[in-house]
Design a protein around this motif. Structure first.
Motif, PDB file in Angstrom:
ATOM      1  N   GLU A 171       1.439   9.152  -6.698  1.00 24.12           N
ATOM      2  CA  GLU A 171       1.688  10.598  -6.698  1.00 24.12           C
ATOM      3  C   GLU A 171       2.659  11.035  -7.778  1.00 24.12           C
ATOM      4  O   GLU A 171       2.853  12.228  -7.999  1.00 24.12           O
ATOM      5  CB  GLU A 171       2.287  11.025  -5.346  1.00 24.12           C
ATOM      6  CG  GLU A 171       1.310  11.038  -4.208  1.00 24.12           C
ATOM      7  CD  GLU A 171       0.218  12.063  -4.397  1.00 24.12           C
ATOM      8  OE1 GLU A 171       0.532  13.249  -4.549  1.00 24.12           O
ATOM      9  OE2 GLU A 171      -0.959  11.669  -4.408  1.00 24.12           O
ATOM     10  N   VAL A 172       3.344  10.061  -8.386  1.00 26.77           N
ATOM     11  CA  VAL A 172       4.456  10.418  -9.279  1.00 26.77           C
ATOM     12  C   VAL A 172       4.335   9.702 -10.631  1.00 26.77           C
ATOM     13  O   VAL A 172       3.502   8.805 -10.797  1.00 26.77           O
ATOM     14  CB  VAL A 172       5.819  10.054  -8.632  1.00 26.77           C
ATOM     15  CG1 VAL A 172       6.000  10.777  -7.320  1.00 26.77           C
ATOM     16  CG2 VAL A 172       5.968   8.546  -8.426  1.00 26.77           C
ATOM     17  N   ARG A 173       5.196  10.142 -11.563  1.00 28.01           N
ATOM     18  CA  ARG A 173       5.246   9.455 -12.856  1.00 28.01           C
ATOM     19  C   ARG A 173       6.026   8.162 -12.696  1.00 28.01           C
ATOM     20  O   ARG A 173       5.626   7.120 -13.184  1.00 28.01           O
ATOM     21  CB  ARG A 173       5.910  10.379 -13.890  1.00 28.01           C
ATOM     22  CG  ARG A 173       5.891   9.872 -15.306  1.00 28.01           C
ATOM     23  CD  ARG A 173       6.132  11.014 -16.291  1.00 28.01           C
ATOM     24  NE  ARG A 173       7.348  11.743 -16.001  1.00 28.01           N
ATOM     25  CZ  ARG A 173       8.551  11.425 -16.461  1.00 28.01           C
ATOM     26  NH1 ARG A 173       8.718  10.381 -17.243  1.00 28.01           N
ATOM     27  NH2 ARG A 173       9.608  12.166 -16.156  1.00 28.01           N
ATOM     28  N   LEU A 212       0.848  -1.201   0.000  1.00 29.96           N
ATOM     29  CA  LEU A 212       0.000   0.000   0.000  1.00 29.96           C
ATOM     30  C   LEU A 212       0.885   1.253   0.000  1.00 29.96           C
ATOM     31  O   LEU A 212       0.597   2.234  -0.704  1.00 29.96           O
ATOM     32  CB  LEU A 212      -0.922  -0.015   1.234  1.00 29.96           C
ATOM     33  CG  LEU A 212      -1.981   1.075   1.317  1.00 29.96           C
ATOM     34  CD1 LEU A 212      -2.915   1.040   0.111  1.00 29.96           C
ATOM     35  CD2 LEU A 212      -2.793   0.944   2.600  1.00 29.96           C
ATOM     36  N   GLY A 213       1.966   1.214   0.758  1.00 34.40           N
ATOM     37  CA  GLY A 213       2.922   2.330   0.787  1.00 34.40           C
ATOM     38  C   GLY A 213       3.564   2.549  -0.574  1.00 34.40           C
ATOM     39  O   GLY A 213       3.690   3.688  -1.036  1.00 34.40           O
ATOM     40  N   ILE A 224      -8.451   2.864  -0.902  1.00 28.07           N
ATOM     41  CA  ILE A 224      -8.654   4.020  -0.024  1.00 28.07           C
ATOM     42  C   ILE A 224     -10.149   4.217   0.245  1.00 28.07           C
ATOM     43  O   ILE A 224     -10.570   4.450   1.382  1.00 28.07           O
ATOM     44  CB  ILE A 224      -8.019   5.296  -0.649  1.00 28.07           C
ATOM     45  CG1 ILE A 224      -6.495   5.165  -0.612  1.00 28.07           C
ATOM     46  CG2 ILE A 224      -8.464   6.549   0.088  1.00 28.07           C
ATOM     47  CD1 ILE A 224      -5.755   6.226  -1.398  1.00 28.07           C
ATOM     48  N   ALA A 259       0.988   4.056  -2.786  1.00 26.15           N
ATOM     49  CA  ALA A 259       0.696   5.436  -2.369  1.00 26.15           C
ATOM     50  C   ALA A 259       1.750   6.379  -2.935  1.00 26.15           C
ATOM     51  O   ALA A 259       1.429   7.478  -3.405  1.00 26.15           O
ATOM     52  CB  ALA A 259       0.649   5.530  -0.848  1.00 26.15           C
ATOM     53  N   ILE A 260       3.007   5.963  -2.901  1.00 30.26           N
ATOM     54  CA  ILE A 260       4.086   6.798  -3.462  1.00 30.26           C
ATOM     55  C   ILE A 260       3.952   6.870  -4.984  1.00 30.26           C
ATOM     56  O   ILE A 260       3.950   7.950  -5.572  1.00 30.26           O
ATOM     57  CB  ILE A 260       5.472   6.231  -3.071  1.00 30.26           C
ATOM     58  CG1 ILE A 260       5.699   6.424  -1.570  1.00 30.26           C
ATOM     59  CG2 ILE A 260       6.588   6.900  -3.884  1.00 30.26           C
ATOM     60  CD1 ILE A 260       6.935   5.732  -1.039  1.00 30.26           C
ATOM     61  N   LEU A 273      -5.462   1.364  -6.002  1.00 30.60           N
ATOM     62  CA  LEU A 273      -5.143   2.201  -4.822  1.00 30.60           C
ATOM     63  C   LEU A 273      -6.364   3.022  -4.415  1.00 30.60           C
ATOM     64  O   LEU A 273      -6.719   3.102  -3.232  1.00 30.60           O
ATOM     65  CB  LEU A 273      -3.957   3.116  -5.144  1.00 30.60           C
ATOM     66  CG  LEU A 273      -3.605   4.157  -4.077  1.00 30.60           C
ATOM     67  CD1 LEU A 273      -3.089   3.486  -2.800  1.00 30.60           C
ATOM     68  CD2 LEU A 273      -2.553   5.144  -4.593  1.00 30.60           C
ATOM     69  N   GLU A 274      -7.012   3.655  -5.406  1.00 24.82           N
ATOM     70  CA  GLU A 274      -8.192   4.475  -5.097  1.00 24.82           C
ATOM     71  C   GLU A 274      -9.308   3.612  -4.500  1.00 24.82           C
ATOM     72  O   GLU A 274      -9.991   4.026  -3.562  1.00 24.82           O
ATOM     73  CB  GLU A 274      -8.685   5.209  -6.360  1.00 24.82           C
ATOM     74  CG  GLU A 274      -7.748   6.305  -6.839  1.00 24.82           C
ATOM     75  CD  GLU A 274      -7.274   7.241  -5.734  1.00 24.82           C
ATOM     76  OE1 GLU A 274      -8.110   7.698  -4.929  1.00 24.82           O
ATOM     77  OE2 GLU A 274      -6.056   7.498  -5.639  1.00 24.82           O
ATOM     78  N   ARG A 281      -3.203   2.315 -10.098  1.00 23.95           N
ATOM     79  CA  ARG A 281      -3.762   3.571  -9.571  1.00 23.95           C
ATOM     80  C   ARG A 281      -5.221   3.370  -9.181  1.00 23.95           C
ATOM     81  O   ARG A 281      -5.682   3.853  -8.141  1.00 23.95           O
ATOM     82  CB  ARG A 281      -3.649   4.689 -10.624  1.00 23.95           C
ATOM     83  CG  ARG A 281      -2.232   5.162 -10.834  1.00 23.95           C
ATOM     84  CD  ARG A 281      -2.119   6.209 -11.948  1.00 23.95           C
ATOM     85  NE  ARG A 281      -0.724   6.416 -12.320  1.00 23.95           N
ATOM     86  CZ  ARG A 281       0.106   7.244 -11.702  1.00 23.95           C
ATOM     87  NH1 ARG A 281      -0.326   7.996 -10.707  1.00 23.95           N
ATOM     88  NH2 ARG A 281       1.368   7.349 -12.084  1.00 23.95           N
TER      89      ARG A 281
END
Lengths: 102, 189
Positions: free
Chosen positions: A26-28, A18-19, A88, A22-23, A84-85, A81
């Motif tokens: 946020e990034v490409r 999950l970590g 959450i 999560a990272i 992850l959503e 992605r």
């Protein structure tokens, strides 16, 4: 009505994975060292979790060379992605269903 | 599943996201650079006709944009993490085109208020978008403060050329000060 925990995905739900997502969400892309240092993991531990996410189609791993230095870049796939959503959303639903801690 | 474990997982996600945003944030560089370019435009606002100001911003806006791109690219390579850059590029292009178009159209239609106030409003709105992209509250406060100051200068009724001069100094100085504060905060972290 289904319980929110039924929509938790075991591949994504694990704390380290999950970590990682999560990272990456946020990034490409992030390189192996950045993920390892940020999540305070050993090389072997991170590699194992990345393999699980890769096999599930949640991340894409690209090995490149910058000069003579090898570099492993990791990025989240659209599926990763979205997972992850979903995770959450499920966690939030679970918290609101279970109510405040007594 | 236990509520506390779920809450802990969500906190972990929030902490990881905040760490990445903080690592990627390099706001100090474009703020100081574009602040300096804005302050450098003051003599042009004072002395030169509108076309010279347009040319100044076309050239230095592109140079500043390229310098910012190179800065972020080098930083991302050394950090080992790359931002999703297209929203930033799209916002920067929108600011550049919006500011130049409002300035040009104001000059063409002989609307001095539009040619002097339009570009700065576009710039402040652009920084609001950057603040949202970075989830940066101080940057949002700066952009809203600049919009408020622009409205105050407009309502004060001073002539557009003097207003343009006041706003160039105000925007330039605010960008530089905010950039320096960001740089200092980063150094202390």
């Amino acid at each position: 009505m289904t319980h929110p925990s039924s929509s938790l995905d075991d591949t994504v739900h694990q704390r380290v994975r999950l970590g990682i997502l999560a990272i990456l969400g946020e990034v490409r892309r992030a390189d192996f060292s950045y993920l390892r240092d940020t999540l305070e993991l050993s090389d072997g531990n991170l590699a194992r979790h990345l393999q699980v996410l890769d096999e599930a189609g949640h991340v894409r791993i690209a090995k490149t060379f910058e000069g003579k230095r090898p570099r492993t870049w990791v990025s989240a796939t659209p599926q990763g992605r979205s997972a992850l959503e979903t995770e959450i959303r499920s966690l939030r639903a679970l918290i609101s269903r279970l109510g405040p801690t007594p | 599943m236990d509520r506390d474990i779920a809450a802990q997982s969500l906190r972990g996600v929030a902490v990881a996201r905040a760490k990445v945003r903080s690592d990627l944030s390099g706001l100090w560089f474009p703020l100081i650079l574009f602040g300096a370019i804005t302050l450098g435009s003051v003599p042009a606002v004072l002395l030169a006709p509108g076309e010279i100001i347009g040319a100044y911003w076309t050239v230095l806006g592109i140079v500043g944009g390229i310098a910012t791109g190179v800065f972020y690219q080098r930083r991302e390579r050394s950090l080992g993490v790359s931002a999703v850059d297209w929203p930033y590029i799209a916002t920067a292009l929108a600011i550049m085109c919006g500011a130049l178009l409002t300035g040009w159209y104001g000059g063409l239609m002989v609307l001095p208020a539009l040619s002097f106030f339009g570009p700065v409003v576009v710039v402040a709105l652009g920084y609001l978008v950057f603040a949202w992209l970075e989830r940066a509250v101080p940057l949002a406060a700066m952009a809203l403060g600049l919009l408020g100051a622009t409205a105050a200068v407009w309502l004060s009724g001073i002539d557009p050329r003097s207003a343009g001069l006041v706003l160039a100094v105000l925007y330039g100085a605010t960008f530089v000060v905010t950039g320096v504060l960001y740089a200092l905060a980063r150094k202390d972290a």
